[in-house]
Design an enzyme around this catalytic site. Structure first.
Site, PDB file in Angstrom:
ATOM      1  N   ASN A  40       0.806  -1.235   0.000  1.00  7.45           N
ATOM      2  CA  ASN A  40       0.000   0.000   0.000  1.00  7.45           C
ATOM      3  C   ASN A  40       0.837   1.282   0.000  1.00  7.45           C
ATOM      4  O   ASN A  40       0.451   2.283  -0.590  1.00  7.45           O
ATOM      5  CB  ASN A  40      -0.999  -0.004   1.156  1.00  7.45           C
TER       6      ASN A  40
ATOM      7  N   GLY B 103       2.262  -5.565   7.414  1.00 11.54           N
ATOM      8  CA  GLY B 103       1.255  -6.190   6.570  1.00 11.54           C
ATOM      9  C   GLY B 103       0.023  -6.566   7.368  1.00 11.54           C
ATOM     10  O   GLY B 103      -0.249  -6.008   8.434  1.00 11.54           O
TER      11      GLY B 103
ATOM     12  N   GLU C 232       4.071  -4.688  12.365  1.00 15.74           N
ATOM     13  CA  GLU C 232       3.254  -3.507  12.101  1.00 15.74           C
ATOM     14  C   GLU C 232       2.052  -3.967  11.296  1.00 15.74           C
ATOM     15  O   GLU C 232       2.162  -4.213  10.096  1.00 15.74           O
ATOM     16  CB  GLU C 232       4.071  -2.460  11.331  1.00 15.74           C
TER      17      GLU C 232
ATOM     18  N   CYS D 187      -2.911   1.894   6.466  1.00  7.59           N
ATOM     19  CA  CYS D 187      -3.129   1.095   7.678  1.00  7.59           C
ATOM     20  C   CYS D 187      -3.708   1.914   8.825  1.00  7.59           C
ATOM     21  O   CYS D 187      -4.368   1.367   9.712  1.00  7.59           O
ATOM     22  CB  CYS D 187      -1.833   0.419   8.112  1.00  7.59           C
TER      23      CYS D 187
ATOM     24  N   GLU E  27     -11.032  -4.907   8.660  1.00  5.34           N
ATOM     25  CA  GLU E  27     -10.476  -3.641   8.183  1.00  5.34           C
ATOM     26  C   GLU E  27     -10.932  -3.394   6.745  1.00  5.34           C
ATOM     27  O   GLU E  27     -10.818  -4.265   5.883  1.00  5.34           O
ATOM     28  CB  GLU E  27      -8.947  -3.683   8.258  1.00  5.34           C
TER      29      GLU E  27
END
Length: 472
Positions: A114, A187, A209, A243, A333
C-alpha cells in the site's frame, strides 16, 4: 539468488565489525539518499502505475518521510550510539556501569504493497542506523515499485551488506525458514501470525506492524467543518489503502447531518464531481481487492458514491449510513474508500463500540473539550493517533506501532534505533578493593559482625558514606 548463502554472507559481514562504526552507518545513509534522489522520477512513475498516485501524493506520503528519516539519523547517529552510564550501585562499589548498543546482525524486512516504497525503506534506514545488515522483501502486488526498490538497493550496496529479494509467497516462505537475527514485518494480521510462528521456531525477535479498524470520534464540541475536511483527507488518501486510515466514524447524533453534508462537499472539492476520472484520485491495487470492496457494500445504505470502474480499478469515495455492527464491513479492516458513519447518543456508547473490537492501530477524536480528549486517551487502548486530525502523527519522529492485534513494537526516529539495536550492559569492577565477606557469607553473617553491617548498608544508598568510611 541462494537465500541461505546470502544470509550466511551477511552474518559474516556483520562479524567483521564495519557496521559497528558510526562513520560507516552515516556514509551508508548518505549513499542511500543520493540513490533515491537519482531515481526519484522512476519512483514516482512506479507508484503511479501500481496505485495511481499523483506526484504530489506520492512525494508527500512516500518520499518526504523517507528523506526526513535519513536526515534525522544523519544528524543524530553519533549521539544515539554514545555509551550510556549506569546509575551507581553501592552493592558493586568500586565499579562503573556502562550500557552499549549494538545491532542484531542480519535483519529481514518484509514490506507491504500500500505504501510500497516508504514501508520498505523506512525500516531499512533504522536497520542501517542500528548497525545491521538487511534483506528487504518488497510486496509482489506493487511490482513496478518493487523493481525500483531492488534497483536502488543493488546499485547502492553490496548484497553481503544490504540485499533485496523479490517474488511472492514462495520467496516469503524461503526467507522465513532462515535464521535471521531480527524480523520486521509490515502487513496484514493473518500473515503476521505466520511470521510470528516461524520466528518463534528460531527464537527470532520481531516487530509486527499490522492494522485494524481505526475509529474516529466526532464529539459534540467538535468543529464539524475541520473534522469533515481532515477526516475526508485521511480516509480517501491512497484510496483508503492506509493502515491508519479512519476506518469508520462515530459522530454525535446532533452533528451527523451537518457532518455528512460537509464530508460530501469536501470529497468533491478534493476530487471533483466525478472522482473516478480525477487525476488526484488513485486506484485499488488489484481486482481481488476491488471485488472484496464490492462484496462489502452489498446490502448497505449508501449516502454517497458507491460506483465502480472495474477496468480502471477504481471505486469512487463512498459514504455508508449506519451499517450493521456485525456486518462484514464493520467486522474487518475496510482498506478502501468506504466511510461508514454511525451516530451515537452519548460518548459512552461510542466507547463501547470501540472497546468491543480488537485494539486498533490508530484512534482519532475531534473535540473542543480538553477533558474529553484526555478521557479517550486514558480509557481506550490503541497504537497512537491524533486529537483534531487524522494520520498526521506519522509525520513526526514519535514512536509508531500497534497494540494487541494491531501489532507489536514500534519505530520512527529514535524508536527505530531502539528497535534495531539491543543493549549490552557491562560492569567494570575496580581492583583496588576486594571486600572479603562476599566470599564467605556464613562466617560474616554473625549478629553484629562487620560483614552483616556492610551487607545491610549495601542495599541503601543513604548509607554510602558509611561504606566509604569503613573502607578507608
Amino acid at each position: 539468488m541462494d537465500i541461505k548463502a546470502l544470509v550466511q554472507e551477511q552474518k559474516s559481514f556483520f562479524q567483521n565489525g564495519l557496521t559497528a562504526k558510526a562513520d560507516f552507518r552515516k556514509y551508508s545513509l548518505v549513499r542511500l539518499k543520493k540513490s533515491i534522489e537519482d531515481y526519484e522520477e522512476d519512483i514516482l512513475e512506479a507508484l503511479k502505475l501500481d496505485l495511481g498516485k499523483s506526484k504530489t501524493e506520492a512525494y508527500m506520503t512516500e518520499l518526504a518521510t523517507v528523506y526526513g528519516e535519513i536526515e534525522y539519523f544523519r544528524r543524530n547517529i553519533k549521539k544515539l550510539m554514545k555509551v550510556k552510564r549506569s546509575n551507581f550501585s553501592p552493592a558493586t562499589f568500586p565499579s562503573k556501569g556502562r550500557i552499549y548498543s549494538e545491532g542484531y546482525g542480519s535483519v529481514l524486512i518484509m514490506s507491504p504493497w500500500n505504501y510500497p516504497f516508504q514501508l520498505a525503506i523506512m525500516p531499512l534506514i533504522g536497520a542501517i542506523a542500528g548497525g545491521n545488515c538487511a534483506v528487504v522483501k518488497p510486496s509482489a502486488y506493487a511490482a513496478h515499485t518493487s523493481k525500483i526498490v531492488k534497483k536502488i538497493i543493488e546499485t547502492t550496496f553490496d548484497e553481503e551488506y544490504v540485499a533485496c529479494v523479490t517474488g511472492g509467497r514462495e520467496e516469503n516462505s524461503m526467507l522465513l525458514e532462515e535464521p535471521f537475527d531480527y524480523i520486521f514485518f509490515t502487513g496484514g494480521a493473518e500473515v503476521g501470525r505466520e511470521v510470528l510462528r516461524k520466528a518463534a521456531e528460531n527464537i527470532i525477535p520481531v516487530t509486527l506492524e499490522l492494522g485494524g479498524k481505526s475509529p474516529v470520534i466526532v464529539e459534540k464540541t467538535a468543529d464539524v467543518d475541520i473534522a469533515a475536511r481532515r477526516i475526508v483527507w485521511g480516509k480517501y488518501l491512497n484510496c483508503g489503502q492506509t493502515c491508519v486510515a479512519p476506518d469508520y466514524v462515530l459522530v454525535d447524533k446532533s452533528l451527523k447531518d451537518e457532518f455528512v453534508k460537509k464530508s460530501i462537499s469536501y470529497i468533491e472539492a478534493m476530487y471533483g464531481s466525478d472522482p473516478i476520472k480525477s487525476k488526484n484520485y488513485g486506484k485499488i491495487v488489484n481486482s481481488k481487492h476491488l471485488l472484496r470492496l464490492e462484496d462489502n457494500l452489498k446490502g448497505q445504505s449508501i449516502l454517497y458514491g458507491g460506483s465502480f470502474d472495474m477496468e480502471a480499478g477504481k471505486l469512487e469515495p463512498t459514504i455508508v449510513d449506519e451499517p450493521d455492527l456485525s456486518s462484514r464491513l464493520m467486522s474487518e479492516e475496510i482498506f478502501g474508500p468506504i466511510m461508514p458513519i454511525i451516530a451515537y447518543e452519548n460518548i459512552e456508547e461510542a466507547y463501547k463500540i470501540i472497546s468491543r473490537r480488537p485494539k486498533p492501530l490508530a484512534l482519532y477524536m475531534f473535540t473542543g473539550n480538553k477533558k474529553a480528549a484526555e478521557e479517550v486517551i486514558s480509557k481506550l487502548q490503541f497504537g497512537g493517533g491524533c486529537i483534531n486530525d487524522t494520520i498526521m502523527h506519522l509525520a513526526t519522529d514519535m514512536p509508531f506501532g500497534g497494540v494487541g492485534n494491531s501489532g507489536m513494537g514500534a519505530y520512527h526516529g529514535k524508536k527505530s534505533y531502539d528497535t534495531f539495536t539491543r543493549e549490552k550492559s557491562i560492569l567494570v569492577k575496580g581492583s583496588s578493593l576486594d571486600v572479603p565477606f562476599r566470599y564467605s557469607v556464613d562466617k560474616s553473617a554473625k549478629p553484629g559482625s562487620l560483614g552483616l553491617k556492610l551487607m545491610r548498608a549495601l542495599g541503601d544508598e543513604r548509607r554510602l558514606k558509611i561504606i566509604r568510611f569503613l573502607m578507608k
